[in-house]
Design an enzyme around this catalytic site. Structure first.
Site, PDB file in Angstrom:
ATOM      1  N   ILE A 283      -5.337  -8.042   8.237  1.00 23.75           N
ATOM      2  CA  ILE A 283      -4.881  -7.863   9.627  1.00 23.75           C
ATOM      3  C   ILE A 283      -4.583  -6.403   9.946  1.00 23.75           C
ATOM      4  CG2 ILE A 283      -3.948 -10.195   9.866  1.00 23.75           C
ATOM      5  CD1 ILE A 283      -1.187  -9.048   9.240  1.00 23.75           C
ATOM      6  N   GLY A 284      -4.720  -5.529   8.961  1.00 20.80           N
ATOM      7  CA  GLY A 284      -4.446  -4.126   9.234  1.00 20.80           C
ATOM      8  C   GLY A 284      -4.588  -3.294   7.981  1.00 20.80           C
TER       9      GLY A 284
ATOM     10  N   GLY B 219      -2.941   0.532   6.468  1.00 24.05           N
ATOM     11  CA  GLY B 219      -2.115   1.709   6.630  1.00 24.05           C
ATOM     12  C   GLY B 219      -2.564   2.817   5.712  1.00 24.05           C
ATOM     13  N   GLY B 220      -1.751   3.867   5.640  1.00 26.17           N
ATOM     14  CA  GLY B 220      -2.103   4.992   4.798  1.00 26.17           C
ATOM     15  C   GLY B 220      -2.066   4.677   3.325  1.00 26.17           C
ATOM     16  N   MET B 221      -1.345   3.604   2.952  1.00 22.58           N
ATOM     17  CA  MET B 221      -1.186   3.307   1.531  1.00 22.58           C
ATOM     18  C   MET B 221      -1.926   2.080   1.063  1.00 22.58           C
ATOM     19  SD  MET B 221       2.752   4.225   0.701  1.00 22.58           S
ATOM     20  CE  MET B 221       2.381   4.081  -1.041  1.00 22.58           C
TER      21      MET B 221
ATOM     22  N   LYS C 200       1.643  -6.503   2.137  1.00 25.14           N
ATOM     23  CA  LYS C 200       1.074  -5.164   2.016  1.00 25.14           C
ATOM     24  C   LYS C 200       0.771  -4.913   0.542  1.00 25.14           C
ATOM     25  CE  LYS C 200       1.901  -1.674   4.519  1.00 25.14           C
ATOM     26  NZ  LYS C 200       2.439  -0.537   5.304  1.00 25.14           N
TER      27      LYS C 200
ATOM     28  N   ASP D  81       8.414   7.580   8.783  1.00 23.05           N
ATOM     29  CA  ASP D  81       7.116   7.369   9.430  1.00 23.05           C
ATOM     30  C   ASP D  81       7.283   6.516  10.691  1.00 23.05           C
ATOM     31  OD1 ASP D  81       4.384   7.636   9.773  1.00 23.05           O
ATOM     32  OD2 ASP D  81       3.871   5.955   8.455  1.00 23.05           O
TER      33      ASP D  81
END
Length: 460
Positions: free
Chosen positions: A18-19, A21-23, A41, A136
Protein backbone atom coordinates in the site's frame (compact mmCIF):
# COMPACT_ATOMS: atom_id res chain seq x y z
CA UNK A 1 2.44 -6.50 -7.45
CA UNK A 2 3.29 -9.95 -6.16
CA UNK A 3 4.53 -10.27 -2.59
CA UNK A 4 7.41 -12.62 -1.98
CA UNK A 5 6.45 -15.68 0.04
CA UNK A 6 7.88 -15.72 3.51
CA UNK A 7 8.29 -11.94 3.69
CA UNK A 8 6.14 -11.79 6.85
CA UNK A 9 5.56 -14.19 9.73
CA UNK A 10 2.79 -16.72 9.07
CA UNK A 11 0.52 -14.91 11.51
CA UNK A 12 0.05 -12.11 8.95
CA UNK A 13 -1.69 -13.25 5.81
CA UNK A 14 -2.76 -11.74 2.49
CA UNK A 15 -0.17 -8.94 2.40
CA UNK A 16 -0.84 -6.25 -0.22
CA UNK A 17 1.58 -3.38 -0.85
CA UNK A 18 0.00 0.00 0.00
CA UNK A 19 3.01 2.29 0.05
CA UNK A 20 6.73 2.73 0.10
CA UNK A 21 8.84 4.99 2.27
CA UNK A 22 12.50 5.86 2.40
CA UNK A 23 13.28 2.77 4.45
CA UNK A 24 11.09 0.09 3.01
CA UNK A 25 7.68 -1.12 1.91
CA UNK A 26 4.36 -0.95 3.73
CA UNK A 27 1.82 -3.74 3.43
CA UNK A 28 -1.77 -4.18 4.46
CA UNK A 29 -2.30 -7.64 5.92
CA UNK A 30 -4.62 -9.58 8.21
CA UNK A 31 -3.55 -10.51 11.71
CA UNK A 32 -5.03 -14.02 11.92
CA UNK A 33 -4.45 -14.23 15.67
CA UNK A 34 -6.54 -11.16 16.52
CA UNK A 35 -8.61 -11.05 13.34
CA UNK A 36 -7.93 -7.47 12.33
CA UNK A 37 -6.40 -5.55 9.47
CA UNK A 38 -2.92 -4.15 10.14
CA UNK A 39 -0.26 -2.16 8.35
CA UNK A 40 3.23 -3.63 8.36
CA UNK A 41 6.40 -1.72 7.54
CA UNK A 42 9.29 -3.96 6.46
CA UNK A 43 12.85 -2.63 6.41
CA UNK A 44 14.33 -2.49 2.93
CA UNK A 45 17.04 -5.01 1.99
CA UNK A 46 19.71 -2.30 1.58
CA UNK A 47 19.28 -1.36 5.25
CA UNK A 48 18.54 -4.83 6.57
CA UNK A 49 21.99 -5.99 5.51
CA UNK A 50 23.52 -3.59 8.05
CA UNK A 51 23.27 -5.02 11.58
CA UNK A 52 23.67 -1.57 13.13
CA UNK A 53 20.78 -0.16 11.11
CA UNK A 54 18.62 -3.13 12.03
CA UNK A 55 19.33 -2.52 15.69
CA UNK A 56 18.56 1.20 15.42
CA UNK A 57 15.34 0.50 13.52
CA UNK A 58 14.14 -1.83 16.27
CA UNK A 59 15.23 0.57 19.01
CA UNK A 60 13.40 3.51 17.46
CA UNK A 61 10.29 1.42 16.88
CA UNK A 62 10.22 0.30 20.51
CA UNK A 63 10.65 3.91 21.64
CA UNK A 64 7.76 4.97 19.44
CA UNK A 65 5.63 2.13 20.79
CA UNK A 66 5.63 3.91 24.17
CA UNK A 67 3.52 6.64 22.56
CA UNK A 68 0.81 4.31 21.31
CA UNK A 69 -1.70 5.38 23.96
CA UNK A 70 -2.04 8.83 22.40
CA UNK A 71 -5.21 9.16 20.28
CA UNK A 72 -3.35 11.06 17.56
CA UNK A 73 -0.37 8.72 17.23
CA UNK A 74 -0.48 5.55 15.14
CA UNK A 75 -0.64 2.56 17.49
CA UNK A 76 2.19 0.04 17.20
CA UNK A 77 1.10 -3.53 17.88
CA UNK A 78 4.31 -5.46 17.36
CA UNK A 79 8.01 -5.01 16.61
CA UNK A 80 10.07 -7.93 15.42
CA UNK A 81 12.42 -9.46 12.87
CA UNK A 82 11.66 -12.12 10.28
CA UNK A 83 14.17 -13.64 7.88
CA UNK A 84 16.74 -11.02 9.03
CA UNK A 85 14.41 -8.16 8.08
CA UNK A 86 12.93 -6.04 10.89
CA UNK A 87 9.25 -5.16 10.72
CA UNK A 88 6.74 -3.00 12.59
CA UNK A 89 3.07 -3.92 12.85
CA UNK A 90 0.77 -0.89 13.20
CA UNK A 91 -2.92 -0.11 13.16
CA UNK A 92 -4.31 0.18 9.66
CA UNK A 93 -5.89 3.58 8.93
CA UNK A 94 -8.26 3.64 5.98
CA UNK A 95 -8.55 7.40 5.56
CA UNK A 96 -5.39 7.92 3.55
CA UNK A 97 -2.74 10.59 4.18
CA UNK A 98 -2.67 14.36 4.20
CA UNK A 99 -0.36 14.17 1.20
CA UNK A 100 -3.17 12.52 -0.78
CA UNK A 101 -5.70 15.13 0.37
CA UNK A 102 -3.44 18.01 -0.64
CA UNK A 103 -2.56 16.64 -4.06
CA UNK A 104 -3.93 19.08 -6.63
CA UNK A 105 -6.29 20.64 -4.11
CA UNK A 106 -4.77 23.98 -3.11
CA UNK A 107 -5.37 25.72 0.20
CA UNK A 108 -7.55 24.09 2.86
CA UNK A 109 -10.34 26.02 4.65
CA UNK A 110 -8.79 27.64 7.76
CA UNK A 111 -11.08 25.87 10.23
CA UNK A 112 -10.23 22.47 8.81
CA UNK A 113 -6.53 23.29 8.68
CA UNK A 114 -6.53 24.34 12.35
CA UNK A 115 -8.33 21.15 13.38
CA UNK A 116 -5.78 18.94 11.66
CA UNK A 117 -2.85 20.98 12.96
CA UNK A 118 -4.12 20.89 16.53
CA UNK A 119 -4.36 17.10 16.39
CA UNK A 120 -0.86 16.75 14.94
CA UNK A 121 0.51 19.29 17.44
CA UNK A 122 -0.92 17.34 20.37
CA UNK A 123 0.79 14.20 19.13
CA UNK A 124 4.14 15.90 18.64
CA UNK A 125 4.09 17.63 22.03
CA UNK A 126 3.21 14.35 23.74
CA UNK A 127 6.12 12.63 22.00
CA UNK A 128 8.53 15.42 22.90
CA UNK A 129 7.55 15.17 26.56
CA UNK A 130 8.61 11.52 26.36
CA UNK A 131 11.91 12.47 24.73
CA UNK A 132 10.94 11.13 21.28
CA UNK A 133 11.65 13.31 18.24
CA UNK A 134 9.87 12.46 14.99
CA UNK A 135 12.46 13.89 12.55
CA UNK A 136 10.29 13.44 9.46
CA UNK A 137 7.06 15.42 9.91
CA UNK A 138 5.42 15.73 6.49
CA UNK A 139 1.95 15.24 4.95
CA UNK A 140 2.73 11.61 4.02
CA UNK A 141 3.19 10.81 7.72
CA UNK A 142 -0.09 12.43 8.80
CA UNK A 143 -2.69 9.69 8.37
CA UNK A 144 -6.47 9.76 8.75
CA UNK A 145 -8.83 7.26 10.28
CA UNK A 146 -12.35 6.70 8.94
CA UNK A 147 -13.71 9.61 11.00
CA UNK A 148 -11.13 12.03 9.55
CA UNK A 149 -8.98 12.31 12.68
CA UNK A 150 -5.23 12.82 12.22
CA UNK A 151 -2.73 10.24 13.44
CA UNK A 152 1.02 10.87 13.25
CA UNK A 153 3.01 7.90 11.94
CA UNK A 154 6.67 6.87 11.78
CA UNK A 155 8.08 8.45 14.94
CA UNK A 156 11.85 8.24 14.99
CA UNK A 157 12.04 5.98 11.95
CA UNK A 158 14.07 8.45 9.89
CA UNK A 159 16.92 8.46 12.38
CA UNK A 160 17.10 4.69 12.40
CA UNK A 161 18.96 4.79 9.09
CA UNK A 162 20.60 8.17 9.61
CA UNK A 163 17.97 9.77 7.39
CA UNK A 164 17.17 12.81 9.55
CA UNK A 165 19.63 15.03 7.68
CA UNK A 166 21.12 15.49 4.23
CA UNK A 167 24.36 13.85 5.27
CA UNK A 168 23.35 10.69 3.43
CA UNK A 169 22.65 11.93 -0.06
CA UNK A 170 19.95 9.97 -1.82
CA UNK A 171 18.20 8.65 1.29
CA UNK A 172 16.28 11.71 2.38
CA UNK A 173 15.88 13.90 -0.67
CA UNK A 174 12.25 12.91 -1.03
CA UNK A 175 11.42 14.72 2.23
CA UNK A 176 13.80 17.66 1.89
CA UNK A 177 10.81 19.94 1.34
CA UNK A 178 9.96 19.74 5.03
CA UNK A 179 13.43 19.60 6.57
CA UNK A 180 14.44 22.18 9.15
CA UNK A 181 17.56 24.28 8.43
CA UNK A 182 19.56 22.38 11.03
CA UNK A 183 18.62 19.05 9.46
CA UNK A 184 19.54 20.33 6.02
CA UNK A 185 22.98 21.20 7.38
CA UNK A 186 23.45 17.83 9.08
CA UNK A 187 23.22 19.28 12.58
CA UNK A 188 21.60 17.86 15.70
CA UNK A 189 17.85 17.31 15.48
CA UNK A 190 15.59 18.38 18.35
CA UNK A 191 11.91 18.91 19.09
CA UNK A 192 12.27 22.36 17.51
CA UNK A 193 13.07 20.62 14.21
CA UNK A 194 9.69 18.86 14.32
CA UNK A 195 7.97 22.18 15.01
CA UNK A 196 9.64 23.74 11.95
CA UNK A 197 8.45 20.87 9.75
CA UNK A 198 4.93 21.21 11.15
CA UNK A 199 5.05 24.93 10.27
CA UNK A 200 5.94 24.03 6.68
CA UNK A 201 2.91 21.73 6.60
CA UNK A 202 0.77 24.54 8.05
CA UNK A 203 2.01 27.01 5.45
CA UNK A 204 1.03 24.54 2.74
CA UNK A 205 -2.43 24.07 4.27
CA UNK A 206 -3.15 27.81 4.35
CA UNK A 207 -1.66 28.71 0.97
CA UNK A 208 -1.69 25.56 -1.14
CA UNK A 209 2.09 25.81 -1.57
CA UNK A 210 5.19 25.11 0.47
CA UNK A 211 7.15 28.21 1.57
CA UNK A 212 10.22 27.13 -0.38
CA UNK A 213 10.00 25.48 -3.79
CA UNK A 214 12.94 24.76 -6.10
CA UNK A 215 13.65 22.73 -9.21
CA UNK A 216 15.60 20.13 -7.25
CA UNK A 217 15.31 18.71 -3.75
CA UNK A 218 18.86 19.77 -2.75
CA UNK A 219 18.08 23.33 -3.86
CA UNK A 220 14.83 23.28 -1.91
CA UNK A 221 16.62 22.04 1.20
CA UNK A 222 19.17 24.83 0.79
CA UNK A 223 16.34 27.37 0.60
CA UNK A 224 15.29 26.39 4.11
CA UNK A 225 18.74 27.49 5.27
CA UNK A 226 19.04 30.80 3.39
CA UNK A 227 15.67 31.67 1.85
CA UNK A 228 13.42 34.53 2.95
CA UNK A 229 10.03 33.42 4.24
CA UNK A 230 7.33 34.57 1.82
CA UNK A 231 4.16 36.31 2.98
CA UNK A 232 1.17 34.01 3.07
CA UNK A 233 -0.95 36.66 1.34
CA UNK A 234 1.60 36.92 -1.47
CA UNK A 235 1.35 33.18 -2.05
CA UNK A 236 -2.42 33.05 -1.49
CA UNK A 237 -4.26 36.42 -1.71
CA UNK A 238 -7.16 34.88 0.23
CA UNK A 239 -4.95 34.18 3.26
CA UNK A 240 -4.71 36.95 5.89
CA UNK A 241 -1.40 38.78 6.26
CA UNK A 242 -1.85 38.57 10.05
CA UNK A 243 -0.38 35.06 9.81
CA UNK A 244 3.00 36.41 8.66
CA UNK A 245 4.49 37.11 12.14
CA UNK A 246 3.41 33.64 13.29
CA UNK A 247 5.20 31.95 10.41
CA UNK A 248 8.19 34.28 10.78
CA UNK A 249 8.70 32.81 14.25
CA UNK A 250 7.70 29.22 13.51
CA UNK A 251 10.03 29.08 10.48
CA UNK A 252 12.91 30.90 12.14
CA UNK A 253 16.32 29.67 11.01
CA UNK A 254 17.50 29.33 14.61
CA UNK A 255 15.72 26.60 16.64
CA UNK A 256 15.81 28.78 19.79
CA UNK A 257 13.71 31.47 18.09
CA UNK A 258 10.76 29.17 17.33
CA UNK A 259 7.70 28.50 19.45
CA UNK A 260 8.41 26.37 22.54
CA UNK A 261 5.66 23.86 21.72
CA UNK A 262 3.57 22.87 18.73
CA UNK A 263 0.40 23.73 20.67
CA UNK A 264 1.59 27.32 21.17
CA UNK A 265 2.29 27.63 17.45
CA UNK A 266 -1.21 26.46 16.51
CA UNK A 267 -2.76 28.70 19.18
CA UNK A 268 -0.96 31.68 17.64
CA UNK A 269 -2.33 30.72 14.22
CA UNK A 270 -5.86 30.52 15.61
CA UNK A 271 -5.62 33.86 17.38
CA UNK A 272 -4.28 35.59 14.30
CA UNK A 273 -7.08 34.15 12.17
CA UNK A 274 -9.70 35.28 14.69
CA UNK A 275 -8.43 38.83 14.58
CA UNK A 276 -8.10 38.75 10.81
CA UNK A 277 -11.78 37.89 10.60
CA UNK A 278 -12.67 41.07 12.52
CA UNK A 279 -12.73 44.70 11.40
CA UNK A 280 -8.95 45.07 11.56
CA UNK A 281 -7.96 42.52 8.94
CA UNK A 282 -4.80 43.57 7.10
CA UNK A 283 -5.40 43.40 3.36
CA UNK A 284 -3.44 44.36 0.31
CA UNK A 285 -4.53 47.95 -0.47
CA UNK A 286 -5.56 48.99 -3.96
CA UNK A 287 -3.23 51.48 -5.64
CA UNK A 288 -3.95 55.08 -4.66
CA UNK A 289 -4.66 57.34 -7.66
CA UNK A 290 -2.26 60.21 -8.11
CA UNK A 291 -4.14 63.47 -7.22
CA UNK A 292 -3.39 66.96 -8.49
CA UNK A 293 -1.85 68.01 -5.22
CA UNK A 294 0.56 66.25 -2.93
CA UNK A 295 -1.32 63.57 -0.97
CA UNK A 296 -0.56 60.31 0.85
CA UNK A 297 0.94 57.88 -1.63
CA UNK A 298 1.04 54.79 0.58
CA UNK A 299 -1.79 53.67 2.87
CA UNK A 300 -1.32 53.24 6.59
CA UNK A 301 -0.46 49.87 8.08
CA UNK A 302 -3.63 48.57 9.70
CA UNK A 303 -3.27 47.93 13.42
CA UNK A 304 -3.63 44.32 14.54
CA UNK A 305 -3.58 42.42 17.80
CA UNK A 306 -1.44 39.32 18.25
CA UNK A 307 -0.97 37.78 21.74
CA UNK A 308 0.55 40.68 23.65
CA UNK A 309 -1.48 43.70 22.62
CA UNK A 310 -1.96 46.31 19.92
CA UNK A 311 0.14 48.95 18.31
CA UNK A 312 -0.67 51.77 15.95
CA UNK A 313 1.09 51.50 12.62
CA UNK A 314 2.90 54.39 10.99
CA UNK A 315 2.48 54.89 7.26
CA UNK A 316 5.63 55.47 5.28
CA UNK A 317 5.09 58.09 2.60
CA UNK A 318 7.21 59.17 -0.27
CA UNK A 319 9.10 62.34 0.41
CA UNK A 320 9.04 61.81 4.19
CA UNK A 321 5.43 62.95 4.87
CA UNK A 322 3.99 62.41 8.34
CA UNK A 323 2.00 59.21 9.05
CA UNK A 324 -1.76 59.14 8.69
CA UNK A 325 -3.54 59.16 12.08
CA UNK A 326 -5.43 56.12 13.27
CA UNK A 327 -7.72 56.16 16.29
CA UNK A 328 -7.77 52.85 18.16
CA UNK A 329 -10.33 51.46 20.58
CA UNK A 330 -9.78 48.21 22.48
CA UNK A 331 -12.72 45.91 23.24
CA UNK A 332 -12.23 43.07 25.73
CA UNK A 333 -14.70 40.21 26.06
CA UNK A 334 -14.66 37.49 28.74
CA UNK A 335 -16.19 34.20 27.59
CA UNK A 336 -16.64 31.51 30.23
CA UNK A 337 -16.67 27.86 29.28
CA UNK A 338 -16.77 24.85 31.63
CA UNK A 339 -13.44 24.69 33.35
CA UNK A 340 -11.88 27.80 31.81
CA UNK A 341 -12.35 31.45 31.01
CA UNK A 342 -11.29 32.87 27.66
CA UNK A 343 -10.28 36.50 27.34
CA UNK A 344 -10.77 37.73 23.80
CA UNK A 345 -9.51 41.16 22.78
CA UNK A 346 -10.17 42.93 19.52
CA UNK A 347 -9.58 46.41 18.22
CA UNK A 348 -11.53 48.84 16.11
CA UNK A 349 -9.75 51.43 14.01
CA UNK A 350 -11.03 54.62 12.45
CA UNK A 351 -8.86 56.61 10.09
CA UNK A 352 -8.96 60.38 10.03
CA UNK A 353 -9.35 62.14 6.68
CA UNK A 354 -6.23 62.88 4.65
CA UNK A 355 -4.35 66.05 5.56
CA UNK A 356 -5.27 69.36 4.01
CA UNK A 357 -3.19 72.42 3.41
CA UNK A 358 -3.97 73.52 6.99
CA UNK A 359 -1.01 72.65 9.25
CA UNK A 360 -1.79 70.12 11.99
CA UNK A 361 -2.08 71.38 15.58
CA UNK A 362 1.17 71.47 17.48
CA UNK A 363 -0.29 70.66 20.86
CA UNK A 364 1.68 67.91 22.55
CA UNK A 365 -0.28 65.36 24.61
CA UNK A 366 0.52 65.30 28.33
CA UNK A 367 3.49 63.05 29.05
CA UNK A 368 2.98 59.52 30.28
CA UNK A 369 5.76 57.95 32.32
CA UNK A 370 6.98 54.44 31.70
CA UNK A 371 5.93 53.43 35.20
CA UNK A 372 2.29 54.41 34.58
CA UNK A 373 1.78 52.98 31.08
CA UNK A 374 2.21 49.63 29.41
CA UNK A 375 4.38 49.53 26.28
CA UNK A 376 1.37 49.54 23.97
CA UNK A 377 0.03 52.69 25.62
CA UNK A 378 3.47 54.26 25.31
CA UNK A 379 3.58 53.42 21.63
CA UNK A 380 0.11 54.86 21.06
CA UNK A 381 0.97 58.10 22.86
CA UNK A 382 4.22 58.37 20.92
CA UNK A 383 2.27 57.82 17.73
CA UNK A 384 0.01 60.78 18.59
CA UNK A 385 3.08 62.92 19.15
CA UNK A 386 4.43 61.85 15.77
CA UNK A 387 1.23 63.14 14.17
CA UNK A 388 2.00 66.61 15.48
CA UNK A 389 5.61 66.39 14.34
CA UNK A 390 7.06 65.97 17.83
CA UNK A 391 9.50 63.18 16.99
CA UNK A 392 11.92 64.22 19.75
CA UNK A 393 9.15 63.85 22.33
CA UNK A 394 8.03 60.51 20.90
CA UNK A 395 11.53 59.03 20.88
CA UNK A 396 11.95 58.15 24.62
CA UNK A 397 8.48 56.62 24.78
CA UNK A 398 9.17 54.45 21.75
CA UNK A 399 12.60 53.44 23.03
CA UNK A 400 11.10 52.26 26.31
CA UNK A 401 8.16 50.51 24.62
CA UNK A 402 10.41 48.73 22.11
CA UNK A 403 12.72 47.54 24.87
CA UNK A 404 9.84 46.15 26.92
CA UNK A 405 8.19 44.43 23.95
CA UNK A 406 11.42 42.91 22.65
CA UNK A 407 11.28 39.16 22.21
CA UNK A 408 7.48 38.80 22.22
CA UNK A 409 7.43 38.16 18.48
CA UNK A 410 4.03 39.74 17.79
CA UNK A 411 2.72 42.67 15.78
CA UNK A 412 2.79 44.97 18.81
CA UNK A 413 6.58 44.55 18.84
CA UNK A 414 6.79 44.75 15.04
CA UNK A 415 4.89 48.03 14.77
CA UNK A 416 6.65 49.64 17.75
CA UNK A 417 10.01 48.78 16.21
CA UNK A 418 8.78 50.33 12.96
CA UNK A 419 7.61 53.51 14.71
CA UNK A 420 10.93 53.79 16.53
CA UNK A 421 12.93 53.29 13.35
CA UNK A 422 10.80 55.81 11.47
CA UNK A 423 11.19 58.37 14.28
CA UNK A 424 14.96 57.92 14.39
CA UNK A 425 15.07 58.42 10.64
CA UNK A 426 13.12 61.67 10.97
CA UNK A 427 15.64 62.82 13.59
CA UNK A 428 18.54 62.07 11.26
CA UNK A 429 19.85 58.96 13.04
CA UNK A 430 19.57 56.68 10.04
CA UNK A 431 22.08 54.05 11.14
CA UNK A 432 20.22 53.30 14.38
CA UNK A 433 16.91 53.55 12.52
CA UNK A 434 18.02 50.68 10.29
CA UNK A 435 18.51 48.43 13.32
CA UNK A 436 14.89 48.85 14.46
CA UNK A 437 13.45 48.70 10.97
CA UNK A 438 15.30 45.44 10.34
CA UNK A 439 13.85 44.05 13.58
CA UNK A 440 10.39 45.00 12.39
CA UNK A 441 11.02 43.32 9.04
CA UNK A 442 12.11 40.12 10.80
CA UNK A 443 8.63 39.90 12.32
CA UNK A 444 6.77 40.89 9.15
CA UNK A 445 9.22 40.00 6.39
CA UNK A 446 7.00 40.80 3.42
CA UNK A 447 5.52 44.11 4.56
CA UNK A 448 6.17 46.53 1.71
CA UNK A 449 6.04 49.67 3.88
CA UNK A 450 8.81 48.35 6.12
CA UNK A 451 10.97 47.44 3.14
CA UNK A 452 10.47 50.92 1.70
CA UNK A 453 11.44 52.51 5.02
CA UNK A 454 14.63 50.46 5.12
CA UNK A 455 15.53 51.63 1.61
CA UNK A 456 14.94 55.24 2.64
CA UNK A 457 17.02 54.84 5.82
CA UNK A 458 19.92 53.46 3.82
CA UNK A 459 20.03 56.52 1.61
CA UNK A 460 19.27 59.30 4.09
Amino acid sequence: MAVRDGLLPERYTGPQPIGRGGMGEIFRATDTTLGRAVAIKVLDDRYARDANVRARFTREALAAARLSGNPNIVTIYDVGEHDERPFIVMEYLAGGSLEEKLRGRGAVPPGQALEWLEQAAGALDAAHREGVVHRDVKPANLLFDRSGRVHVADFGIASAAGMDSLTQTGTVLGTASYLSPEQAQGERTTAASDLYSLAVVAFELFTGHRPFVAESMPAEAAAHVTGEIPSVCDVNPQAPCELDPVFARALAKSPSHRYPTAAEFVAALRESLEHAAGPTRIVRPAPTPRPERSRWLLPVLAAALVIAGIAAAVALTRGGSKPKPVAIKTVVQHVTQPGRTIVSTRIVTTSSPPPTTTPPPTTTPPPTTAASADPVAENNQAYSMMQSGDYAGALPLLQDAAQRLQGQGNLAEAYTDYNLGYTLMQLGNCSEALTWLERSRALQPSRKEVKDAIKQARTC
